[in-house]
Design a protein around this motif. Structure first.
Motif, PDB file in Angstrom:
ATOM      1  N   PHE A   1      65.446  18.017  34.581  1.00 32.01           N
ATOM      2  CA  PHE A   1      66.214  17.966  35.826  1.00 32.01           C
ATOM      3  C   PHE A   1      66.950  19.295  36.037  1.00 32.01           C
ATOM      4  O   PHE A   1      66.895  19.885  37.120  1.00 32.01           O
ATOM      5  CB  PHE A   1      67.188  16.790  35.787  1.00 32.01           C
ATOM      6  N   VAL A   2      67.586  19.777  34.997  1.00 33.09           N
ATOM      7  CA  VAL A   2      68.314  21.049  35.082  1.00 33.09           C
ATOM      8  C   VAL A   2      67.346  22.182  35.439  1.00 33.09           C
ATOM      9  O   VAL A   2      67.673  23.049  36.262  1.00 33.09           O
ATOM     10  CB  VAL A   2      69.071  21.334  33.765  1.00 33.09           C
ATOM     11  N   GLN A   3      66.162  22.171  34.848  1.00 39.15           N
ATOM     12  CA  GLN A   3      65.162  23.201  35.154  1.00 39.15           C
ATOM     13  C   GLN A   3      64.789  23.166  36.638  1.00 39.15           C
ATOM     14  O   GLN A   3      64.711  24.212  37.294  1.00 39.15           O
ATOM     15  CB  GLN A   3      63.919  22.994  34.299  1.00 39.15           C
ATOM     16  N   PHE A   4      64.578  21.993  37.193  1.00 41.19           N
ATOM     17  CA  PHE A   4      64.208  21.883  38.606  1.00 41.19           C
ATOM     18  C   PHE A   4      65.372  22.249  39.529  1.00 41.19           C
ATOM     19  O   PHE A   4      65.152  22.762  40.625  1.00 41.19           O
ATOM     20  CB  PHE A   4      63.649  20.492  38.924  1.00 41.19           C
ATOM     21  N   LEU A   5      66.594  22.005  39.083  1.00 42.13           N
ATOM     22  CA  LEU A   5      67.746  22.465  39.864  1.00 42.13           C
ATOM     23  C   LEU A   5      67.773  23.985  39.917  1.00 42.13           C
ATOM     24  O   LEU A   5      68.128  24.571  40.944  1.00 42.13           O
ATOM     25  CB  LEU A   5      69.049  21.918  39.281  1.00 42.13           C
ATOM     26  N   GLY A   6      67.369  24.621  38.828  1.00 37.66           N
ATOM     27  CA  GLY A   6      67.258  26.080  38.820  1.00 37.66           C
ATOM     28  C   GLY A   6      66.213  26.577  39.798  1.00 37.66           C
ATOM     29  O   GLY A   6      66.415  27.571  40.503  1.00 37.66           O
ATOM     30  N   ILE A   7      65.103  25.878  39.881  1.00 36.84           N
ATOM     31  CA  ILE A   7      64.053  26.238  40.840  1.00 36.84           C
ATOM     32  C   ILE A   7      64.561  26.034  42.265  1.00 36.84           C
ATOM     33  O   ILE A   7      64.346  26.879  43.139  1.00 36.84           O
ATOM     34  CB  ILE A   7      62.777  25.415  40.573  1.00 36.84           C
ATOM     35  N   ALA A   8      65.248  24.922  42.503  1.00 38.13           N
ATOM     36  CA  ALA A   8      65.821  24.659  43.828  1.00 38.13           C
ATOM     37  C   ALA A   8      66.797  25.760  44.210  1.00 38.13           C
ATOM     38  O   ALA A   8      66.808  26.238  45.359  1.00 38.13           O
ATOM     39  CB  ALA A   8      66.521  23.298  43.847  1.00 38.13           C
ATOM     40  N   ASN A   9      67.609  26.190  43.256  1.00 33.38           N
ATOM     41  CA  ASN A   9      68.573  27.244  43.513  1.00 33.38           C
ATOM     42  C   ASN A   9      67.869  28.556  43.839  1.00 33.38           C
ATOM     43  O   ASN A   9      68.309  29.305  44.718  1.00 33.38           O
ATOM     44  CB  ASN A   9      69.515  27.409  42.315  1.00 33.38           C
TER      45      ASN A   9
ATOM     46  N   GLY B   1      63.105  16.947  40.155  1.00 32.25           N
ATOM     47  CA  GLY B   1      63.885  17.000  38.924  1.00 32.25           C
ATOM     48  C   GLY B   1      64.548  15.677  38.598  1.00 32.25           C
ATOM     49  O   GLY B   1      64.552  15.240  37.445  1.00 32.25           O
ATOM     50  N   GLN B   2      65.089  15.020  39.626  1.00 32.35           N
ATOM     51  CA  GLN B   2      65.756  13.736  39.391  1.00 32.35           C
ATOM     52  C   GLN B   2      64.747  12.690  38.915  1.00 32.35           C
ATOM     53  O   GLN B   2      65.092  11.786  38.172  1.00 32.35           O
ATOM     54  CB  GLN B   2      66.457  13.263  40.667  1.00 32.35           C
ATOM     55  N   GLY B   3      63.501  12.855  39.292  1.00 34.87           N
ATOM     56  CA  GLY B   3      62.468  11.906  38.897  1.00 34.87           C
ATOM     57  C   GLY B   3      61.858  12.177  37.535  1.00 34.87           C
ATOM     58  O   GLY B   3      61.023  11.402  37.060  1.00 34.87           O
ATOM     59  N   ARG B   4      62.248  13.261  36.900  1.00 39.17           N
ATOM     60  CA  ARG B   4      61.714  13.593  35.581  1.00 39.17           C
ATOM     61  C   ARG B   4      62.386  12.751  34.509  1.00 39.17           C
ATOM     62  O   ARG B   4      63.407  12.114  34.726  1.00 39.17           O
ATOM     63  CB  ARG B   4      61.906  15.084  35.286  1.00 39.17           C
ATOM     64  N   TRP B   5      61.805  12.784  33.310  1.00 36.04           N
ATOM     65  CA  TRP B   5      62.255  11.917  32.235  1.00 36.04           C
ATOM     66  C   TRP B   5      63.482  12.418  31.495  1.00 36.04           C
ATOM     67  O   TRP B   5      64.239  11.626  30.933  1.00 36.04           O
ATOM     68  CB  TRP B   5      61.124  11.691  31.223  1.00 36.04           C
ATOM     69  N   THR B   6      63.676  13.735  31.470  1.00 35.09           N
ATOM     70  CA  THR B   6      64.782  14.246  30.664  1.00 35.09           C
ATOM     71  C   THR B   6      65.780  15.032  31.518  1.00 35.09           C
ATOM     72  O   THR B   6      65.428  15.575  32.568  1.00 35.09           O
ATOM     73  CB  THR B   6      64.285  15.171  29.537  1.00 35.09           C
ATOM     74  N   THR B   7      66.995  15.118  31.023  1.00 31.36           N
ATOM     75  CA  THR B   7      68.038  15.893  31.681  1.00 31.36           C
ATOM     76  C   THR B   7      67.657  17.367  31.725  1.00 31.36           C
ATOM     77  O   THR B   7      67.893  18.054  32.717  1.00 31.36           O
ATOM     78  CB  THR B   7      69.384  15.704  30.949  1.00 31.36           C
ATOM     79  N   GLY B   8      67.059  17.855  30.634  1.00 34.73           N
ATOM     80  CA  GLY B   8      66.639  19.252  30.587  1.00 34.73           C
ATOM     81  C   GLY B   8      65.658  19.593  31.696  1.00 34.73           C
ATOM     82  O   GLY B   8      65.745  20.674  32.298  1.00 34.73           O
TER      83      GLY B   8
END
Length: 119
Positions: free
Chosen positions: A64-72, A55-62
């Motif tokens: 990143f937030v999506q990948f944080l949801g997956i991590a959670n 997520g941190q390596g993606r281009w947009t904040t949105g």
């Protein structure tokens, strides 16, 4: 946000600590479980810091937030699988507490990171 690399994120650092703790705890599971719960809980644990990094390596904040949801979500999987391991007698409740405490801390860090991105 000022972070240049995912490894600077405390959430990622603690999530990798969680991976180590899960591997250590699951090493004591029965040999028959190597292809079952052992593999599943390890994969879920590795997924947590992996998704934070992706997520941190993606281009947009949105994104990143999506990948944080997956991590959670993967983090919740880890917690559930550790509880199952306790119920099945693969590990004691006392031995599981360190992993569950660390998982809870990682969850709070992911939540805080997510909130810092959407505010």
């Amino acid at each position: 946000m000022g972070v240049r690399n995912y490894s600077e994120l405390i959430a990622w650092q603690k999530a990798t600590d969680l991976v180590e703790a899960v591997y250590a705890l699951s090493a004591g599971f029965s040999r028959e479980e190597m292809c079952g719960l052992t593999t599943q809980v390890r994969r879920a644990a590795v997924s947590v810091p992996s998704n934070i990094a992706e997520g941190q390596g993606r281009w947009t904040t949105g994104e990143f937030v999506q990948f944080l949801g997956i991590a959670n979500g993967s983090l919740r999987e880890v917690g559930t699988q550790i509880h199952v391991a306790v119920r099945l007698g693969f590990v004691s409740r006392i031995d599981s507490e360190t992993v569950l405490r660390l998982a809870s801390e990682v969850g709070r860090l992911i939540y805080g990171l997510r909130n810092s991105l959407v505010d």
